[in-house]
Design a protein around this motif. Structure first.
Motif, PDB file in Angstrom:
ATOM      1  N   PHE A  28     -66.600  13.070  45.882  1.00 45.42           N
ATOM      2  CA  PHE A  28     -66.353  14.132  44.910  1.00 45.42           C
ATOM      3  C   PHE A  28     -66.416  13.576  43.491  1.00 45.42           C
ATOM      4  O   PHE A  28     -66.250  12.381  43.273  1.00 45.42           O
ATOM      5  CB  PHE A  28     -64.988  14.796  45.153  1.00 45.42           C
ATOM      6  CG  PHE A  28     -63.817  13.853  45.005  1.00 45.42           C
ATOM      7  CD1 PHE A  28     -63.239  13.634  43.768  1.00 45.42           C
ATOM      8  CD2 PHE A  28     -63.313  13.185  46.098  1.00 45.42           C
ATOM      9  CE1 PHE A  28     -62.173  12.767  43.626  1.00 45.42           C
ATOM     10  CE2 PHE A  28     -62.244  12.319  45.976  1.00 45.42           C
ATOM     11  CZ  PHE A  28     -61.667  12.107  44.735  1.00 45.42           C
ATOM     12  N   ASP A  29     -66.694  14.439  42.534  1.00 43.69           N
ATOM     13  CA  ASP A  29     -66.615  14.097  41.112  1.00 43.69           C
ATOM     14  C   ASP A  29     -65.247  14.518  40.604  1.00 43.69           C
ATOM     15  O   ASP A  29     -64.693  15.521  41.048  1.00 43.69           O
ATOM     16  CB  ASP A  29     -67.691  14.826  40.312  1.00 43.69           C
ATOM     17  CG  ASP A  29     -69.081  14.322  40.633  1.00 43.69           C
ATOM     18  OD1 ASP A  29     -69.219  13.123  40.935  1.00 43.69           O
ATOM     19  OD2 ASP A  29     -70.029  15.136  40.594  1.00 43.69           O
ATOM     20  N   LEU A  30     -64.697  13.767  39.690  1.00 46.22           N
ATOM     21  CA  LEU A  30     -63.401  14.081  39.097  1.00 46.22           C
ATOM     22  C   LEU A  30     -63.638  14.572  37.673  1.00 46.22           C
ATOM     23  O   LEU A  30     -63.874  13.773  36.763  1.00 46.22           O
ATOM     24  CB  LEU A  30     -62.497  12.847  39.113  1.00 46.22           C
ATOM     25  CG  LEU A  30     -61.035  13.089  38.821  1.00 46.22           C
ATOM     26  CD1 LEU A  30     -60.405  13.981  39.883  1.00 46.22           C
ATOM     27  CD2 LEU A  30     -60.302  11.766  38.747  1.00 46.22           C
ATOM     28  N   PRO A  31     -63.603  15.906  37.454  1.00 47.10           N
ATOM     29  CA  PRO A  31     -63.894  16.447  36.123  1.00 47.10           C
ATOM     30  C   PRO A  31     -62.715  16.248  35.160  1.00 47.10           C
ATOM     31  O   PRO A  31     -61.660  16.834  35.336  1.00 47.10           O
ATOM     32  CB  PRO A  31     -64.131  17.932  36.392  1.00 47.10           C
ATOM     33  CG  PRO A  31     -63.322  18.233  37.608  1.00 47.10           C
ATOM     34  CD  PRO A  31     -63.321  16.965  38.424  1.00 47.10           C
ATOM     35  N   ILE A  32     -62.902  15.398  34.157  1.00 45.02           N
ATOM     36  CA  ILE A  32     -61.887  15.186  33.123  1.00 45.02           C
ATOM     37  C   ILE A  32     -62.162  16.200  32.017  1.00 45.02           C
ATOM     38  O   ILE A  32     -63.162  16.120  31.318  1.00 45.02           O
ATOM     39  CB  ILE A  32     -61.938  13.755  32.553  1.00 45.02           C
ATOM     40  CG1 ILE A  32     -61.808  12.721  33.668  1.00 45.02           C
ATOM     41  CG2 ILE A  32     -60.878  13.561  31.476  1.00 45.02           C
ATOM     42  CD1 ILE A  32     -60.496  12.708  34.375  1.00 45.02           C
ATOM     43  N   ARG A  33     -61.265  17.181  31.884  1.00 45.36           N
ATOM     44  CA  ARG A  33     -61.442  18.262  30.914  1.00 45.36           C
ATOM     45  C   ARG A  33     -61.053  17.836  29.503  1.00 45.36           C
ATOM     46  O   ARG A  33     -61.655  18.251  28.509  1.00 45.36           O
ATOM     47  CB  ARG A  33     -60.600  19.463  31.357  1.00 45.36           C
ATOM     48  CG  ARG A  33     -60.640  20.645  30.435  1.00 45.36           C
ATOM     49  CD  ARG A  33     -59.988  21.857  31.051  1.00 45.36           C
ATOM     50  NE  ARG A  33     -58.680  21.612  31.614  1.00 45.36           N
ATOM     51  CZ  ARG A  33     -57.525  21.814  30.987  1.00 45.36           C
ATOM     52  NH1 ARG A  33     -57.526  22.238  29.742  1.00 45.36           N
ATOM     53  NH2 ARG A  33     -56.383  21.581  31.584  1.00 45.36           N
ATOM     54  N   ASP A  34     -60.037  16.992  29.403  1.00 43.05           N
ATOM     55  CA  ASP A  34     -59.541  16.571  28.098  1.00 43.05           C
ATOM     56  C   ASP A  34     -58.685  15.326  28.309  1.00 43.05           C
ATOM     57  O   ASP A  34     -58.206  15.090  29.412  1.00 43.05           O
ATOM     58  CB  ASP A  34     -58.700  17.699  27.485  1.00 43.05           C
ATOM     59  CG  ASP A  34     -58.400  17.518  26.009  1.00 43.05           C
ATOM     60  OD1 ASP A  34     -58.987  16.617  25.386  1.00 43.05           O
ATOM     61  OD2 ASP A  34     -57.581  18.289  25.469  1.00 43.05           O
ATOM     62  N   ILE A  35     -58.504  14.540  27.269  1.00 43.13           N
ATOM     63  CA  ILE A  35     -57.572  13.412  27.315  1.00 43.13           C
ATOM     64  C   ILE A  35     -56.616  13.585  26.152  1.00 43.13           C
ATOM     65  O   ILE A  35     -57.030  13.732  25.009  1.00 43.13           O
ATOM     66  CB  ILE A  35     -58.295  12.053  27.211  1.00 43.13           C
ATOM     67  CG1 ILE A  35     -59.238  11.864  28.393  1.00 43.13           C
ATOM     68  CG2 ILE A  35     -57.277  10.922  27.162  1.00 43.13           C
ATOM     69  CD1 ILE A  35     -60.047  10.598  28.345  1.00 43.13           C
ATOM     70  N   ARG A  36     -55.328  13.585  26.476  1.00 48.96           N
ATOM     71  CA  ARG A  36     -54.296  13.751  25.450  1.00 48.96           C
ATOM     72  C   ARG A  36     -53.440  12.500  25.393  1.00 48.96           C
ATOM     73  O   ARG A  36     -53.324  11.768  26.360  1.00 48.96           O
ATOM     74  CB  ARG A  36     -53.431  14.969  25.768  1.00 48.96           C
ATOM     75  CG  ARG A  36     -54.234  16.252  25.728  1.00 48.96           C
ATOM     76  CD  ARG A  36     -53.378  17.443  25.950  1.00 48.96           C
ATOM     77  NE  ARG A  36     -54.186  18.652  26.001  1.00 48.96           N
ATOM     78  CZ  ARG A  36     -53.724  19.811  26.412  1.00 48.96           C
ATOM     79  NH1 ARG A  36     -52.477  19.936  26.810  1.00 48.96           N
ATOM     80  NH2 ARG A  36     -54.518  20.868  26.422  1.00 48.96           N
ATOM     81  N   ALA A  37     -52.808  12.303  24.248  1.00 46.32           N
ATOM     82  CA  ALA A  37     -51.950  11.139  24.054  1.00 46.32           C
ATOM     83  C   ALA A  37     -50.506  11.571  23.881  1.00 46.32           C
ATOM     84  O   ALA A  37     -50.212  12.487  23.123  1.00 46.32           O
ATOM     85  CB  ALA A  37     -52.406  10.357  22.831  1.00 46.32           C
ATOM     86  N   SER A  38     -49.626  10.931  24.610  1.00 47.80           N
ATOM     87  CA  SER A  38     -48.190  11.072  24.423  1.00 47.80           C
ATOM     88  C   SER A  38     -47.737   9.774  23.774  1.00 47.80           C
ATOM     89  O   SER A  38     -47.273   8.851  24.440  1.00 47.80           O
ATOM     90  CB  SER A  38     -47.492  11.267  25.768  1.00 47.80           C
ATOM     91  OG  SER A  38     -46.916  12.506  25.876  1.00 47.80           O
ATOM     92  N   ILE A  39     -47.922   9.689  22.483  1.00 44.39           N
ATOM     93  CA  ILE A  39     -47.708   8.440  21.764  1.00 44.39           C
ATOM     94  C   ILE A  39     -46.245   8.014  21.823  1.00 44.39           C
ATOM     95  O   ILE A  39     -45.941   6.849  22.051  1.00 44.39           O
ATOM     96  CB  ILE A  39     -48.183   8.557  20.299  1.00 44.39           C
ATOM     97  CG1 ILE A  39     -49.667   8.882  20.255  1.00 44.39           C
ATOM     98  CG2 ILE A  39     -47.890   7.289  19.520  1.00 44.39           C
ATOM     99  CD1 ILE A  39     -50.550   7.894  20.963  1.00 44.39           C
ATOM    100  N   GLY A  40     -45.325   8.951  21.649  1.00 46.80           N
ATOM    101  CA  GLY A  40     -43.899   8.614  21.710  1.00 46.80           C
ATOM    102  C   GLY A  40     -43.494   8.070  23.066  1.00 46.80           C
ATOM    103  O   GLY A  40     -42.699   7.134  23.168  1.00 46.80           O
ATOM    104  N   ALA A  41     -44.047   8.638  24.139  1.00 52.54           N
ATOM    105  CA  ALA A  41     -43.754   8.164  25.491  1.00 52.54           C
ATOM    106  C   ALA A  41     -44.594   6.946  25.837  1.00 52.54           C
ATOM    107  O   ALA A  41     -44.275   6.205  26.757  1.00 52.54           O
ATOM    108  CB  ALA A  41     -44.009   9.286  26.495  1.00 52.54           C
ATOM    109  N   GLY A  42     -45.698   6.749  25.128  1.00 54.33           N
ATOM    110  CA  GLY A  42     -46.508   5.555  25.301  1.00 54.33           C
ATOM    111  C   GLY A  42     -47.541   5.606  26.401  1.00 54.33           C
ATOM    112  O   GLY A  42     -47.764   4.611  27.079  1.00 54.33           O
ATOM    113  N   PHE A  43     -48.196   6.764  26.589  1.00 54.97           N
ATOM    114  CA  PHE A  43     -49.264   6.829  27.585  1.00 54.97           C
ATOM    115  C   PHE A  43     -50.293   7.889  27.231  1.00 54.97           C
ATOM    116  O   PHE A  43     -50.045   8.758  26.401  1.00 54.97           O
ATOM    117  CB  PHE A  43     -48.716   7.071  29.001  1.00 54.97           C
ATOM    118  CG  PHE A  43     -47.995   8.379  29.182  1.00 54.97           C
ATOM    119  CD1 PHE A  43     -48.675   9.530  29.539  1.00 54.97           C
ATOM    120  CD2 PHE A  43     -46.621   8.458  29.026  1.00 54.97           C
ATOM    121  CE1 PHE A  43     -48.011  10.738  29.721  1.00 54.97           C
ATOM    122  CE2 PHE A  43     -45.951   9.653  29.209  1.00 54.97           C
ATOM    123  CZ  PHE A  43     -46.650  10.791  29.561  1.00 54.97           C
TER     124      PHE A  43
END
Length: 80
Positions: A28-43
């Motif tokens: 299967f393909d894994l469709p990545i729709r968006d990448i977000r940053a939780s800078i305060g949580a560090g990931f």
């Protein structure tokens, strides 16, 4: 951001993005729709498929500003 760990936001039912493909499907393909940053949580967290996220909470919760004014008729203050 290349030093931050990644936490996937995807369906809990499958390794794929398809909740109907239970377990560990292959090919299967894994469709990545968006990448977000939780800078305060560090990931970073990629959003897979149609996965939704909940809004974050403020640093100081609003309930700290709500009180009962017992001197003026037990009015609730701080709601607006």
């Amino acid at each position: 951001f290349n030093h931050l760990p990644i936490c996937m936001a995807k369906t809990q039912y499958s390794f794929s993005a398809d909740a109907k493909a239970k377990g560990a499907p292959s090919g299967f393909d894994l469709p990545i729709r968006d990448i977000r940053a939780s800078i305060g949580a560090g990931f970073l967290y990629p959003l897979v498929g149609t996965m939704s996220t909940m809004p974050g909470l403020p640093t100081r919760p609003c309930y700290y500003e709500i009180d009962v004014d017992t001197e003026n008729g037990d009015r609730i203050v701080g709601l607006s």
